[in-house]
Design a protein around this motif. Structure first.
Motif, PDB file in Angstrom:
ATOM      1  N   ALA A  42     -32.016  -1.990 -17.889  1.00 30.83           N
ATOM      2  CA  ALA A  42     -30.564  -2.175 -17.900  1.00 30.83           C
ATOM      3  C   ALA A  42     -29.963  -1.542 -19.150  1.00 30.83           C
ATOM      4  CB  ALA A  42     -30.215  -3.653 -17.833  1.00 30.83           C
ATOM      5  N   LEU A  43     -30.654  -1.696 -20.272  1.00 27.82           N
ATOM      6  CA  LEU A  43     -30.145  -1.118 -21.520  1.00 27.82           C
ATOM      7  C   LEU A  43     -30.152   0.403 -21.468  1.00 27.82           C
ATOM      8  CD1 LEU A  43     -31.663  -3.409 -24.284  1.00 27.82           C
ATOM      9  CD2 LEU A  43     -29.290  -3.218 -23.580  1.00 27.82           C
ATOM     10  N   LEU A  44     -31.209   0.946 -20.857  1.00 31.80           N
ATOM     11  CA  LEU A  44     -31.287   2.392 -20.733  1.00 31.80           C
ATOM     12  C   LEU A  44     -30.132   2.908 -19.887  1.00 31.80           C
ATOM     13  CD1 LEU A  44     -33.083   4.937 -21.307  1.00 31.80           C
ATOM     14  CD2 LEU A  44     -34.023   4.569 -19.030  1.00 31.80           C
ATOM     15  N   VAL A  45     -29.933   2.232 -18.734  1.00 33.36           N
ATOM     16  CA  VAL A  45     -28.828   2.609 -17.856  1.00 33.36           C
ATOM     17  C   VAL A  45     -27.509   2.454 -18.605  1.00 33.36           C
ATOM     18  CG1 VAL A  45     -27.615   2.016 -15.731  1.00 33.36           C
ATOM     19  CG2 VAL A  45     -30.103   2.036 -15.766  1.00 33.36           C
ATOM     20  N   LEU A  65     -43.995 -13.395 -18.438  1.00 31.03           N
ATOM     21  CA  LEU A  65     -42.635 -13.511 -17.930  1.00 31.03           C
ATOM     22  C   LEU A  65     -41.666 -12.783 -18.869  1.00 31.03           C
ATOM     23  CD1 LEU A  65     -41.090 -14.936 -15.622  1.00 31.03           C
ATOM     24  CD2 LEU A  65     -40.590 -16.753 -17.246  1.00 31.03           C
ATOM     25  N   THR A  66     -41.853 -13.026 -20.159  1.00 34.71           N
ATOM     26  CA  THR A  66     -41.001 -12.376 -21.159  1.00 34.71           C
ATOM     27  C   THR A  66     -41.108 -10.865 -21.042  1.00 34.71           C
ATOM     28  OG1 THR A  66     -41.445 -14.227 -22.613  1.00 34.71           O
ATOM     29  CG2 THR A  66     -40.428 -12.295 -23.608  1.00 34.71           C
ATOM     30  N   LEU A  67     -42.336 -10.409 -20.857  1.00 35.05           N
ATOM     31  CA  LEU A  67     -42.567  -8.976 -20.748  1.00 35.05           C
ATOM     32  C   LEU A  67     -41.822  -8.408 -19.546  1.00 35.05           C
ATOM     33  CD1 LEU A  67     -44.411  -7.422 -22.704  1.00 35.05           C
ATOM     34  CD2 LEU A  67     -46.012  -7.185 -20.796  1.00 35.05           C
ATOM     35  N   ALA A  68     -41.936  -9.121 -18.413  1.00 36.17           N
ATOM     36  CA  ALA A  68     -41.295  -8.644 -17.191  1.00 36.17           C
ATOM     37  C   ALA A  68     -39.781  -8.598 -17.362  1.00 36.17           C
ATOM     38  CB  ALA A  68     -41.666  -9.554 -16.019  1.00 36.17           C
ATOM     39  N   VAL A  69     -39.216  -9.697 -17.874  1.00 37.89           N
ATOM     40  CA  VAL A  69     -37.759  -9.737 -18.029  1.00 37.89           C
ATOM     41  C   VAL A  69     -37.306  -8.722 -19.072  1.00 37.89           C
ATOM     42  CG1 VAL A  69     -35.795 -11.165 -18.660  1.00 37.89           C
ATOM     43  CG2 VAL A  69     -37.632 -12.116 -17.278  1.00 37.89           C
ATOM     44  N   THR A  70     -38.095  -8.586 -20.128  1.00 34.72           N
ATOM     45  CA  THR A  70     -37.738  -7.606 -21.149  1.00 34.72           C
ATOM     46  C   THR A  70     -37.745  -6.194 -20.568  1.00 34.72           C
ATOM     47  OG1 THR A  70     -38.740  -9.051 -22.788  1.00 34.72           O
ATOM     48  CG2 THR A  70     -38.230  -6.821 -23.498  1.00 34.72           C
ATOM     49  N   ALA A  71     -38.705  -5.942 -19.667  1.00 31.78           N
ATOM     50  CA  ALA A  71     -38.752  -4.624 -19.030  1.00 31.78           C
ATOM     51  C   ALA A  71     -37.487  -4.390 -18.214  1.00 31.78           C
ATOM     52  CB  ALA A  71     -39.987  -4.512 -18.146  1.00 31.78           C
ATOM     53  N   ILE A  72     -37.078  -5.416 -17.460  1.00 26.01           N
ATOM     54  CA  ILE A  72     -35.842  -5.296 -16.680  1.00 26.01           C
ATOM     55  C   ILE A  72     -34.662  -5.071 -17.624  1.00 26.01           C
ATOM     56  CG2 ILE A  72     -34.245  -6.526 -15.156  1.00 26.01           C
ATOM     57  CD1 ILE A  72     -36.771  -8.030 -14.104  1.00 26.01           C
ATOM     58  N   GLY A  73     -34.647  -5.880 -18.698  1.00 27.98           N
ATOM     59  CA  GLY A  73     -33.597  -5.733 -19.705  1.00 27.98           C
ATOM     60  C   GLY A  73     -33.568  -4.336 -20.289  1.00 27.98           C
ATOM     61  N   ALA A  74     -34.764  -3.813 -20.544  1.00 25.14           N
ATOM     62  CA  ALA A  74     -34.845  -2.481 -21.149  1.00 25.14           C
ATOM     63  C   ALA A  74     -34.282  -1.432 -20.203  1.00 25.14           C
ATOM     64  CB  ALA A  74     -36.293  -2.157 -21.498  1.00 25.14           C
ATOM     65  N   GLY A  89     -28.436  -6.151 -19.830  1.00 25.19           N
ATOM     66  CA  GLY A  89     -29.720  -5.982 -20.506  1.00 25.19           C
ATOM     67  C   GLY A  89     -29.905  -6.983 -21.631  1.00 25.19           C
ATOM     68  N   ILE A  90     -28.911  -7.073 -22.488  1.00 25.18           N
ATOM     69  CA  ILE A  90     -29.021  -7.966 -23.647  1.00 25.18           C
ATOM     70  C   ILE A  90     -29.055  -9.420 -23.176  1.00 25.18           C
ATOM     71  CG2 ILE A  90     -27.826  -8.788 -25.717  1.00 25.18           C
ATOM     72  CD1 ILE A  90     -28.947  -6.101 -26.278  1.00 25.18           C
ATOM     73  N   ALA A  91     -28.203  -9.748 -22.200  1.00 27.46           N
ATOM     74  CA  ALA A  91     -28.159 -11.132 -21.721  1.00 27.46           C
ATOM     75  C   ALA A  91     -29.517 -11.542 -21.160  1.00 27.46           C
ATOM     76  CB  ALA A  91     -27.066 -11.301 -20.664  1.00 27.46           C
ATOM     77  N   ALA A  92     -30.141 -10.642 -20.376  1.00 30.36           N
ATOM     78  CA  ALA A  92     -31.446 -10.961 -19.788  1.00 30.36           C
ATOM     79  C   ALA A  92     -32.471 -11.237 -20.874  1.00 30.36           C
ATOM     80  CB  ALA A  92     -31.911  -9.807 -18.899  1.00 30.36           C
ATOM     81  N   VAL A  93     -32.502 -10.366 -21.868  1.00 31.90           N
ATOM     82  CA  VAL A  93     -33.506 -10.522 -22.923  1.00 31.90           C
ATOM     83  C   VAL A  93     -33.250 -11.798 -23.734  1.00 31.90           C
ATOM     84  CG1 VAL A  93     -34.450  -9.485 -25.023  1.00 31.90           C
ATOM     85  CG2 VAL A  93     -33.990  -8.063 -23.023  1.00 31.90           C
TER      86      VAL A  93
END
Ligand SMILES: Nc1ncnc2c1ncn2[C@@H]1O[C@H](COP(=O)(O)OP(=O)(O)OP(=O)(O)O)[C@@H](O)[C@H]1O
Ligand SMILES: [Mg+2]
Lengths: 233, 431
Positions: free
Chosen positions: B315-318, B304-313, B30-34
């Motif tokens: 991952a962070l939740l998981v 793009l940032t929003l999309a990746v941040t959502a994925i990151g979020a 998550g952090i790496a993606a963001v």
């Protein structure tokens, strides 16, 4: 007379309200004065550990009155009990209960930590205590690098950490051979005689009980006999 | 107490390395993606800002083409159908926006060719050129990209087709005059284009800022062979062009005077020019500013940032749930330890603090690993898109706080459960 522990009609029930309801302790009256070395004997299941847990403030009686150092325990909150445990009670368990992955000295420091002592003083005090039990040369060892007798000596040092009013030992030699048991018992005598510690020892060994000053016999949660041991002054 | 807790946390993490690592994985990813997307985004934004200062914020491109809804099936457009700005329109525009327009730049391209010295050895001394016809306004509009560094621009708008003046680049000067711009002034050079040789007199030298920018040159072309533009008078170029429609103006550049609101000026300009066309015209006028272009990249980037941040979020939740799970397991395993600590006088908050610390240490360790990986990935990505990297310190700070927060949030429940354990039950627990 300096009364440390005063029990009056202490009852401890388990499974309250079910058909298995059990009186583990059934009306215990007991006074312990400063400097006494008392042992408790009795069959398995007679309530020895339960009594010790109540005296050690780990659990509350179902009914009855308990005063430690003149303070009514019933009125104390859980965290007050924790504070009283850290300062006034030292536990020695049959299974040692050293905290894994912490060196001997760090284990001895734990009660000091909870009593709020700063690091430098903690280390100093823990070293003195380990020296007293003859474990100073192994103070950096992890619990799993120590023998049973060595672990128990560290545990005794830990029980002594805050110079408590009473040391409660529940079958401290139960898992040790006779030679090591002897060493542990000698250590208790040393604490009793040299430092005037008040000790309460639970044991299955009649022989060890005889060494103490006062022997209580427990049957079905009742004190049925009290006599003086060989160590009585 | 805190130091002890941190020490214990590291000890217990070290005792279960694989388990700890697997738990941290969600947070790491998550952090790496963001961090990656923020680093890349930050780099692109910075580059945009730089480009903006190079290309100039006050210039815009005006062009005319068929309306999108115009019925126009023919693929090739007959000459008289090609949309064009008439001289009349241009004059009206310049008069109407007298206060806003700084300069108008019109250009026409000729074929690529080669420039040589009249008496030189063509094999050794030459410059590959693209010949571009330009009006004097060109040099004003492009003063940011192609500033004149020696000599002058063309003297007047009316320069006719017989004026063989030219303004050359510093690159050409380097190839033909050993880089001495002063020496080049007034010299004649031969320029061959459309199989015609013409002699031009150098009146000015401009700096070719674009071709000197990193990453713009094609690495397979040697430095000497890089094509550079030679500016010749507009009318002259039109007369040399083979294209009969060379003089028709489909697009031109405008620079706004300092202090003009470029965005609103560009809309005014667009609607004014459109109003000069008949209402039923099938042509449409567009004004395109650099700001608009940058705005567009910014928007894309934002999405793009929003999309990746959502994925990151996610991952962070998981990852956070993983931390909570492993803390629950760890607390169960260490029930006796908790009982012992309570017997030794630990108050509830000490036990809670210990396990929250452990969860926090685990998640910020994951966060730090993720940050390092993210910066590395950002570095690789910036390298691939050939951009200087700017690490976003803000994003590092945010992810640190985030992983800290995850530790506290997901660690609280198990830690609180541990603190509420009954000491006797905990001591009697058989592991
Ligand atoms: N937490 C508990 N929940 C339910 N029953 C309990 C609990 N603790 C003790 N008991 C019961 O109370 C009685 C007394 O137990 P206790 O542990 O005090 O005996 P003991 O004298 O220490 O025995 P031993 O010599 O085997 O250690 C037993 O019947 C035991 O099953
Ligand atoms: Mg017992």
């Amino acid at each position: 007379m300096d009364r440390i522990i005063h029990l009056e009609q202490i009852v401890k029930k388990f499974y309250i309200g079910t058909e298995n309801e059990l009186n583990a302790l059934d009306g215990i009256d007991l006074d312990v004065t400063r400097g006494e070395f008392t042992s408790i004997v009795g069959e398995s299941g007679s309530g020895k550990s339960t009594l010790m847990n109540i005296i050690g403030l780990l659990e509350r009686p179902t009914s009855g009155k308990y005063e430690m150092l003149g303070v009514d325990v019933e009125k104390m909150k859980d965290d007050d009990l924790a504070r009283a445990r850290s300062r006034q009670v030292g536990f020695v368990f049959q299974t040692y209960n050293l905290i894994p992955r912490m060196s001997a000295i760090k284990n001895v420091e734990v009660p000091l930590l909870y009593a709020g002592m700063p690091q430098a003083e903690r280390t100093e005090r823990a070293e003195v205590l380990l020296e007293m039990v003859g474990m100073k040369d192994r103070m950096r060892h992890q619990p799993d690098e120590l023998s049973g007798g060595q672990k128990q000596r560290v545990a005794i040092a830990r029980a002594m950490a805050n110079d408590p009013a009473v040391i409660l030992a529940d079958e401290p030699t139960g898992a040790l051979d006779s030679k090591t048991s002897r060493m542990i018992m000698d250590l208790f005598h040393q604490l009793h005689e040299e430092q005037g510690k008040t000790l309460l020892l639970i044991t299955h060994s009649q022989m060890l009980a005889e060494e103490t000053g006062r022997i209580l016999t427990l049957i079905d949660g009742k004190i049925v006999g009290e006599r003086r041991g060989n160590h009585a002054h | 107490m805190l130091i002890e807790n941190v020490r214990i946390a590291f000890a217990s993490m070290a005792a279960n390395k694989l388990r700890t690592f697997l738990t941290m994985l969600g947070i790491i990813i998550g952090i790496a993606a963001v961090i990656t997307i923020m680093t890349v985004g930050n780099s692109i934004t910075r580059q945009n800002e730089k480009d903006m200062s190079v290309f100039g914020v006050n210039t815009m491109n005006v062009y005319m083409w068929f309306r999108e809804d115009a019925q126009n099936e023919e693929v090739t457009v007959p000459g008289d159908m090609i949309p064009k700005f008439t001289q009349d329109m241009m004059t009206k525009m310049v008069n109407h926006f007298r206060d806003e327009i700084e300069a108008v730049s019109v250009t026409v391209w000729l074929d690529d060719g080669r420039a040589t010295l009249p008496d030189g050895d063509e094999e050794k001394q030459y410059a590959n050129v693209s010949v571009q016809g330009a009006n004097p306004g060109y040099f004003t509009v492009n003063k940011a990209t192609n500033p004149i560094i020696e000599g002058r621009a063309f003297s007047k708008d009316s320069l006719g087709k017989d004026d063989y003046d030219c303004v050359v680049s510093d690159r050409l000067v380097k190839n033909l005059f050993d880089g001495d711009a002063k020496k080049a002034l007034g010299k004649k050079i031969n320029i061959r284009t459309n199989k015609l040789d013409n002699a031009y007199t150098i009146v000015g030298v401009y700096k070719d800022a674009l071709s000197s920018m990193n990453g713009m040159g094609d690495p397979t072309v040697s430095e000497k062979d890089v094509t550079t533009a030679v500016m010749v008078p507009f009318q002259n170029a039109v007369s040399l062009s083979e294209d009969p429609n060379a003089s028709t103006l489909q697009n031109f550049d405008v620079s706004a005077k300092a202090g003009t609101d470029v965005m609103s000026f560009s809309t005014d300009l667009q609607s004014y020019l459109q109003s000069l066309l008949p209402e039923d015209s099938q042509y449409e006028i567009n004004v395109y500013t650099n700001q608009e272009m940058i705005e567009e990249t910014r928007k894309t980037l934002q999405q793009l940032t929003l999309a990746v941040t959502a994925i990151g979020a996610i991952a962070l939740l998981v990852g956070g749930i993983g931390v909570m799970n492993i803390m629950t397991v760890s607390i169960t395993e260490r029930t006796r330890e908790i009982g012992t600590r309570k017997a030794l006088g630990a108050p509830r908050r000490a036990i809670r603090g210990q396990f929250i610390t452990e969860a926090v240490i685990m998640s910020i360790t994951g966060g730090l690993i993720g940050t390092v990986l993210g910066v590395l990935a950002g570095f690789v990505a910036c390298h691939v898109i050939k951009m200087p990297m700017y690490v976003s310190l803000q994003s590092i700070l945010v992810s640190f706080l985030f992983s800290f927060g995850i530790g506290v949030f997901f660690g609280f429940y198990p830690a609180n459960k541990a603190s509420k354990m009954d000491p006797i039950d905990a001591l009697r627990y058989d592991s």
